[in-house]
Write a protein that holds these residues in place. Structure first.
Motif, PDB file in Angstrom:
ATOM      1  N   VAL A  87       0.864  -1.181   0.000  1.00  0.00           N
ATOM      2  CA  VAL A  87       0.000   0.000   0.000  1.00  0.00           C
ATOM      3  C   VAL A  87       0.902   1.232   0.000  1.00  0.00           C
ATOM      4  CG1 VAL A  87      -1.833   1.251   1.196  1.00  0.00           C
ATOM      5  CG2 VAL A  87      -1.743  -1.250   1.330  1.00  0.00           C
ATOM      6  N   LEU A  88       0.815   1.999  -1.046  1.00  0.00           N
ATOM      7  CA  LEU A  88       1.638   3.203  -1.170  1.00  0.00           C
ATOM      8  C   LEU A  88       0.906   4.360  -0.520  1.00  0.00           C
ATOM      9  CD1 LEU A  88       4.075   4.699  -2.614  1.00  0.00           C
ATOM     10  CD2 LEU A  88       2.440   5.155  -4.449  1.00  0.00           C
ATOM     11  N   CYS A  89       1.578   5.054   0.391  1.00  0.00           N
ATOM     12  CA  CYS A  89       0.951   6.229   0.983  1.00  0.00           C
ATOM     13  C   CYS A  89       1.099   7.393   0.021  1.00  0.00           C
ATOM     14  CB  CYS A  89       1.585   6.579   2.323  1.00  0.00           C
ATOM     15  SG  CYS A  89       0.825   8.068   2.996  1.00  0.00           S
ATOM     16  N   THR A  90      -0.032   8.011  -0.331  1.00  0.00           N
ATOM     17  CA  THR A  90       0.015   9.151  -1.241  1.00  0.00           C
ATOM     18  C   THR A  90      -0.426  10.427  -0.521  1.00  0.00           C
ATOM     19  OG1 THR A  90      -2.194   8.574  -2.032  1.00  0.00           O
ATOM     20  CG2 THR A  90      -0.350   7.769  -3.332  1.00  0.00           C
ATOM     21  N   GLY A  91      -0.318  10.416   0.819  1.00  0.00           N
ATOM     22  CA  GLY A  91      -0.621  11.615   1.607  1.00  0.00           C
ATOM     23  C   GLY A  91       0.413  12.708   1.319  1.00  0.00           C
ATOM     24  N   THR A  92       0.135  13.908   1.816  1.00  0.00           N
ATOM     25  CA  THR A  92       0.978  15.060   1.462  1.00  0.00           C
ATOM     26  C   THR A  92       2.451  14.848   1.794  1.00  0.00           C
ATOM     27  OG1 THR A  92      -0.933  16.420   1.936  1.00  0.00           O
ATOM     28  CG2 THR A  92       1.154  17.567   1.712  1.00  0.00           C
ATOM     29  N   ALA A  93       2.743  14.417   3.029  1.00  0.00           N
ATOM     30  CA  ALA A  93       4.148  14.273   3.431  1.00  0.00           C
ATOM     31  C   ALA A  93       4.858  13.271   2.522  1.00  0.00           C
ATOM     32  CB  ALA A  93       4.235  13.821   4.886  1.00  0.00           C
ATOM     33  N   ILE A  96       5.346  14.680  -1.062  1.00  0.00           N
ATOM     34  CA  ILE A  96       6.464  15.628  -1.144  1.00  0.00           C
ATOM     35  C   ILE A  96       7.799  14.895  -1.135  1.00  0.00           C
ATOM     36  CG2 ILE A  96       7.680  17.431   0.180  1.00  0.00           C
ATOM     37  CD1 ILE A  96       4.860  18.442   1.006  1.00  0.00           C
ATOM     38  N   LYS A  97       7.850  13.806  -0.368  1.00  0.00           N
ATOM     39  CA  LYS A  97       9.121  13.073  -0.232  1.00  0.00           C
ATOM     40  C   LYS A  97       9.320  11.992  -1.304  1.00  0.00           C
ATOM     41  CE  LYS A  97      10.707  14.778   3.758  1.00  0.00           C
ATOM     42  NZ  LYS A  97      11.833  14.610   4.614  1.00  0.00           N
ATOM     43  N   GLY A  98       8.468  11.977  -2.314  1.00  0.00           N
ATOM     44  CA  GLY A  98       8.777  11.109  -3.448  1.00  0.00           C
ATOM     45  C   GLY A  98       7.883   9.895  -3.650  1.00  0.00           C
ATOM     46  N   ALA A  99       6.648   9.938  -3.132  1.00  0.00           N
ATOM     47  CA  ALA A  99       5.746   8.798  -3.356  1.00  0.00           C
ATOM     48  C   ALA A  99       5.526   8.554  -4.850  1.00  0.00           C
ATOM     49  CB  ALA A  99       4.405   9.036  -2.653  1.00  0.00           C
ATOM     50  N   GLY A 100       5.537   9.643  -5.634  1.00  0.00           N
ATOM     51  CA  GLY A 100       5.320   9.509  -7.076  1.00  0.00           C
ATOM     52  C   GLY A 100       6.411   8.664  -7.719  1.00  0.00           C
ATOM     53  N   ARG A 129      -4.392   7.310   1.736  1.00  0.00           N
ATOM     54  CA  ARG A 129      -4.090   8.692   2.086  1.00  0.00           C
ATOM     55  C   ARG A 129      -3.607   8.742   3.516  1.00  0.00           C
ATOM     56  NH1 ARG A 129      -4.012  12.786  -1.731  1.00  0.00           N
ATOM     57  NH2 ARG A 129      -4.908  11.755  -3.504  1.00  0.00           N
ATOM     58  N   CYS A 130      -2.332   8.828   3.721  1.00  0.00           N
ATOM     59  CA  CYS A 130      -1.707   8.921   5.038  1.00  0.00           C
ATOM     60  C   CYS A 130      -1.962   7.672   5.871  1.00  0.00           C
ATOM     61  CB  CYS A 130      -2.156  10.145   5.827  1.00  0.00           C
ATOM     62  SG  CYS A 130      -1.127  10.348   7.300  1.00  0.00           S
ATOM     63  N   VAL A 131      -0.905   6.943   6.094  1.00  0.00           N
ATOM     64  CA  VAL A 131      -1.026   5.742   6.912  1.00  0.00           C
ATOM     65  C   VAL A 131      -0.568   6.021   8.345  1.00  0.00           C
ATOM     66  CG1 VAL A 131      -0.839   4.178   4.953  1.00  0.00           C
ATOM     67  CG2 VAL A 131       1.245   4.844   6.174  1.00  0.00           C
ATOM     68  N   GLY A 132      -0.367   7.304   8.674  1.00  0.00           N
ATOM     69  CA  GLY A 132      -0.091   7.678  10.047  1.00  0.00           C
ATOM     70  C   GLY A 132       1.361   7.527  10.473  1.00  0.00           C
ATOM     71  N   ALA A 133       2.264   7.505   9.505  1.00  0.00           N
ATOM     72  CA  ALA A 133       3.690   7.404   9.844  1.00  0.00           C
ATOM     73  C   ALA A 133       4.472   8.458   9.058  1.00  0.00           C
ATOM     74  CB  ALA A 133       4.187   5.995   9.522  1.00  0.00           C
ATOM     75  N   CYS A 134       3.942   9.698   9.057  1.00  0.00           N
ATOM     76  CA  CYS A 134       4.490  10.753   8.193  1.00  0.00           C
ATOM     77  C   CYS A 134       5.970  11.007   8.444  1.00  0.00           C
ATOM     78  CB  CYS A 134       3.712  12.053   8.378  1.00  0.00           C
ATOM     79  SG  CYS A 134       1.944  11.858   8.232  1.00  0.00           S
ATOM     80  N   GLY A 135       6.421  10.803   9.690  1.00  0.00           N
ATOM     81  CA  GLY A 135       7.832  11.018  10.014  1.00  0.00           C
ATOM     82  C   GLY A 135       8.752  10.105   9.223  1.00  0.00           C
ATOM     83  N   LEU A 136       8.198   9.019   8.686  1.00  0.00           N
ATOM     84  CA  LEU A 136       9.000   8.054   7.926  1.00  0.00           C
ATOM     85  C   LEU A 136       8.835   8.244   6.420  1.00  0.00           C
ATOM     86  CD1 LEU A 136       8.232   4.731   9.856  1.00  0.00           C
ATOM     87  CD2 LEU A 136      10.285   6.130  10.012  1.00  0.00           C
ATOM     88  N   ALA A 137       8.185   9.330   6.015  1.00  0.00           N
ATOM     89  CA  ALA A 137       7.875   9.530   4.587  1.00  0.00           C
ATOM     90  C   ALA A 137       9.124   9.440   3.703  1.00  0.00           C
ATOM     91  CB  ALA A 137       7.215  10.894   4.399  1.00  0.00           C
ATOM     92  N   PRO A 138       8.999   8.851   2.516  1.00  0.00           N
ATOM     93  CA  PRO A 138       7.791   8.227   1.960  1.00  0.00           C
ATOM     94  C   PRO A 138       7.615   6.798   2.468  1.00  0.00           C
ATOM     95  CG  PRO A 138       9.566   8.113   0.345  1.00  0.00           C
ATOM     96  CD  PRO A 138      10.125   8.799   1.567  1.00  0.00           C
TER      97      PRO A 138
END
Ligand code: FES
Length: 167
Positions: A87-93, A96-100, A129-138
């Motif tokens: 599951v790829l997180c495509t939330g904002t953080a 920005i950090k390269g989910a694309g 959309r955001c799996v709740g681990a934004c500090g580890l983005a992506p």
């Protein structure tokens, strides 16, 4: 592992908003359960346990009832069709950090589109959309485990390792 999220806790997941809209359309009535489960499957591709808990809480139904209906009808899928899920997180953080870039890498390497499953049935590639681990983005969640700070190469290696491990 991702921390357990209580069903009453709001989620940023846009797919959940589609489900909520369906429930509202039916006045959040108990009788809206089947239509709601259809909406979950349309939005997520299958009925995942956390979403079933949210549905039960929102429609004020016992979870056992929701599971009962969900598993009674063959139409409903209880898990993604691939043996493994990413599951790829495509939330904002994460975006920005390269989910694309992660998305492109997986799509090219495994020849699978986001939302689909590889031809050999080994991997389902989903998004959230955001799996709740934004500090580890992506971040991606592979078979229920969050893996973060990934480069495209590291993600491909990780997925290959997971797939190879049970072959
Ligand atoms: S935006 Fe990806 S974990 Fe929050």
């Amino acid at each position: 592992m991702i921390d357990y999220v209580h069903p009453e806790v709001p989620t940023q997941d846009k797919r959940w908003r589609l489900v909520q809209a369906e429930m509202r359309k039916h006045g959040n009535a108990h009788s809206a359960l089947i239509q709601t489960l259809h909406a979950v499957q349309d939005a997520y591709g299958y009925l995942d346990p956390e979403t079933l808990e949210r549905v039960a809480a929102n429609l004020r139904l016992p979870l056992s009832k929701v599971w009962g209906v969900a598993t009674f009808y063959q139409h409903f899928r209880m898990k993604p069709s691939g043996k493994h899920t990413c599951v790829l997180c495509t939330g904002t953080a994460c975006y920005i950090k390269g989910a694309g870039e992660l998305q492109r890498a997986v799509e090219e390497y495994f020849k699978v589109k986001l939302g689909g499953t590889t031809e050999d049935g080994e991997l389902s590639f989903l998004s959230a959309r955001c799996v709740g681990a934004c500090g580890l983005a992506p971040v991606v969640v592979v078979d229920g485990e969050a893996v973060g700070k990934l480069t495209p190469e590291a993600l491909i290696n990780h997925l290959e390792g997971v797939i190879d491990a049970d072959q």
